[in-house]
Design an enzyme around this catalytic site. Structure first.
Site, PDB file in Angstrom:
ATOM      1  N   SER A 101       0.988  27.680  23.421  1.00 33.43           N
ATOM      2  CA  SER A 101       0.855  26.257  23.101  1.00 33.43           C
ATOM      3  C   SER A 101       1.566  25.935  21.797  1.00 33.43           C
ATOM      4  CB  SER A 101      -0.631  25.925  22.963  1.00 33.43           C
ATOM      5  OG  SER A 101      -0.804  24.619  22.449  1.00 33.43           O
ATOM      6  N   SER A 102       1.839  24.652  21.620  1.00 37.10           N
ATOM      7  CA  SER A 102       2.399  24.182  20.342  1.00 37.10           C
ATOM      8  C   SER A 102       1.387  23.385  19.534  1.00 37.10           C
ATOM      9  CB  SER A 102       3.605  23.266  20.597  1.00 37.10           C
ATOM     10  OG  SER A 102       4.591  23.933  21.311  1.00 37.10           O
ATOM     11  N   THR A 106      -0.470  14.950  24.806  1.00 32.21           N
ATOM     12  CA  THR A 106      -1.570  15.729  24.263  1.00 32.21           C
ATOM     13  C   THR A 106      -2.274  14.755  23.336  1.00 32.21           C
ATOM     14  OG1 THR A 106      -0.401  17.805  24.513  1.00 32.21           O
ATOM     15  CG2 THR A 106      -1.928  17.694  22.675  1.00 32.21           C
ATOM     16  N   GLY A 127       2.653  15.669  21.281  1.00 28.44           N
ATOM     17  CA  GLY A 127       4.109  15.679  21.351  1.00 28.44           C
ATOM     18  C   GLY A 127       4.733  16.983  21.792  1.00 28.44           C
TER      19      GLY A 127
END
Ligand code: GLY
Length: 561
Positions: A441-442, A370, A462
């Site tokens: 999502s993170s 990302t 990450g």
């Protein structure tokens, strides 16, 4: 002789100072962009110098990243922006990909069994892209320069090409075998199947034409007409689901950012469908009850407490979070409340690791490809933007004739109903695929303010480690007084509830710290690196902008004026 000796001492001291300055950030007075690619950051700073706003610069940097950093920079993926204007309320933009209308919760099963290729490595893994619509929405609200001016540098880079750095050339050589099934991808990123050498020029004429349509027509240049036709053709000819109707129906969301506090600092971060802001604020709330500064960076005590905060936040993430449009009763307010943090803190044993539930599951692997960019303009308006194709180079599928990579973001949906098991599958309800739904999502684009003034813009790549990496950058600045570069350089660790392991960058924590953690029952695993963070800090004394550029990736991506 004595005098000469003194000069030698001075010169050696000066050289030593130069060496030590590797932990010094880049400093600038007016504006700054930090991204993972130097060319893209320069594009953004040129926009700032031309009188563009932070949003203008972020848009131009993002389009440039789609050309010079296709590992994660994209127009075929999605992402998030958190924008904090110097005056007025912060706002967030959600341009996460969506599941197409034909998606179902069981779409990743074949003959009733989970099929990882369907989930992560096929045309079914492609979500309806959001980047172009999201950038345009943010620009319409906060941009000043013409839209075409922001896309033009990317068009020039795609049309005329740019020399490949050593790291980009080797990245392309590594990914090439996995593009074999997609002739348009091989054609775009190699010389008829032969990898590019460092220094050779990569031109992307199809991408230049697609960007030209986006420059001229705005989102319609992507979601309608020729580009939409080419996407649909690639999808429907290869078992994918995305139609022109899906593309036309795509709308980004303007959202209210999540807000929390940490030791008198204001934290502004991304709400669901990202889990990032919720988990970050939850962890900060828990840690606020401990004196991390007095314990000292890297101490066993701090590492233990931070791991325990992470463990609890990641467990809640899995239990509760998904697309808010499909999960209207997510307990976000409770998860980010100080009261809930106090109740969690009470469950942390000071001298013993907690145990993550063994009856639950491990997390499946998640790509760390990302990319984040941080921007501050001369008026101290700030943008934190993270966007992604999910895996490195996403699905590896370049749309023939359109020259851009499609994401494989559908892999961020859970595998299928009830599929939670110890092998790494997740089947919890909030994040199952459904028509029009966004996948969890993170990504954690975050802005920190103090006394009403901008202090810090941060974010990272990450996968699920993003949230922990962003946490570290904030703790490093707020609790440990690090400058922007030190905050980025400092070694990192993460714990994501399951597997029940502390993953720590090797040579980061001292052997003494590791021994104490082990004695407390923590399982430890050394890793090469944890993500890449791009940070800007407004320095208190000078008011200057300081950029932290992460040398874990290629580096060199901080630029200012
Ligand atoms: N695909 C990475 C993320 O959204 O967190």
């Amino acid at each position: 002789m004595k005098r000469v000796g003194a000069w030698v001492v001075l010169i050696v001291a000066a050289a030593a100072a130069t060496v030590f300055s590797s932990s010094e950030p880049l400093r600038a007075t007016h504006g700054m962009v930090v991204s993972q690619e130097a060319i893209a950051s320069k594009v953004g700073v040129d926009v700032l110098k031309a009188g563009g706003t932070a949003i203008d610069a972020a848009v131009a940097t993002a389009f440039a990243l789609a050309v010079v950093y296709p590992t994660a920079g994209n127009i075929g993926g999605g992402g998030f922006i958190v924008f904090r204007p110097a005056t007025g309320d912060p706002v967030a933009y959600d341009f996460r990909e969506k599941a197409p209308a034909a998606a179902t919760p069981t779409m990743f099963l074949r003959d009733g069994k989970y099929d990882a290729v369907r989930h992560h490595g096929s045309h079914l893994a492609v979500g309806v892209p959001g980047t172009v619509a999201g950038l345009h929405l943010a620009w319409k609200a906060h941009g000043k320069l013409p839209w075409t001016r922001l896309v033009e540098p990317a068009i020039a880079l795609a049309r005329g090409g740019f020399p490949l750095t050593e790291s980009f050339a080797s990245s392309l050589a590594r990914v090439l075998p996995s593009m074999k099934a997609y002739p348009a991808s091989v054609a775009q990123y190699s010389k008829n199947g032969v990898p590019y050498e460092p220094g050779e020029v990569l031109a992307q004429p199809d991408l230049a034409r697609t960007l030209g349509r986006i420059a001229a027509q705005g989102p319609a240049g992507f979601y309608e007409g020729e580009t939409a036709r080419l996407i649909e053709q690639e999808m429907l000819g290869n078992g994918g689901l995305i139609t022109r109707a899906d593309l036309k129906a795509y709308v980004p969301e303007r959202r209210t950012p999540l807000r929390g506090t940490y030791r008198d600092h204001e934290i502004i971060s991304m709400p669901p469908v990202s889990s990032g802001g919720t988990a970050l604020i939850q962890m900060l709330n828990v840690l606020e009850g401990f004196d991390l500064a007095a314990n000292g960076w890297g101490s066993a005590e701090n590492t233990h407490l931070t791991v325990e905060a992470m463990r609890r936040a990641y467990a809640d993430r899995a239990r509760h979070l998904g697309d808010p449009a499909f999960n209207p009763s997510m307990p976000i307010a409770r998860l980010i409340s100080k009261e809930y943090a106090a109740s969690l803190r009470a469950t942390i044993r000071p001298d013993r690791a907690s145990v993550s539930s063994p009856t639950s599951f491990e997390w499946p692997p998640e790509s760390d490809q990302t990319t984040h960019l941080s921007v501050v303009d001369a008026g101290r308006n700030a943008v934190a933007m993270t966007f992604t194709l999910e895996a490195g180079y996403g699905s590896k599928i370049v749309v023939p004739g359109a020259g851009f990579l499609l994401n494989n973001e559908m892999g961020d949906f859970n595998a299928g109903p009830g599929l939670t098991d110890a092998t790494g599958l997740i089947g919890t309800e909030p994040n199952l695929a459904a028509p029009g739904k966004r996948m969890l999502s993170s990504m954690t684009p975050t802005i920190v303010a103090r006394n009403g003034e901008l202090l810090m813009v941060t974010g990272a790549e990450g996968g699920r480690t993003i949230i922990s990496t962003v946490l570290h950058t904030i703790l490093n600045v707020v609790d440990h007084g690090m400058n922007a570069q030190e905050a980025v350089d400092a070694a990192r660790f993460y714990h994501q509830w399951l597997p029940d392991t502390v993953n720590h960058e090797r040579h980061g924590l001292s052997p003494d710290t590791l021994a104490i953690l082990k004695a407390r029952g923590h399982a430890l695993k050394a890793i090469e690196r944890q993500g890449s963070a791009e940070v800007i800090v407004v320095e208190a004394r000078s008011g200057k902008l300081a950029g932290g550029d992460d040398r874990r990736s290629a580096g060199g991506g901080a630029a200012g004026y």
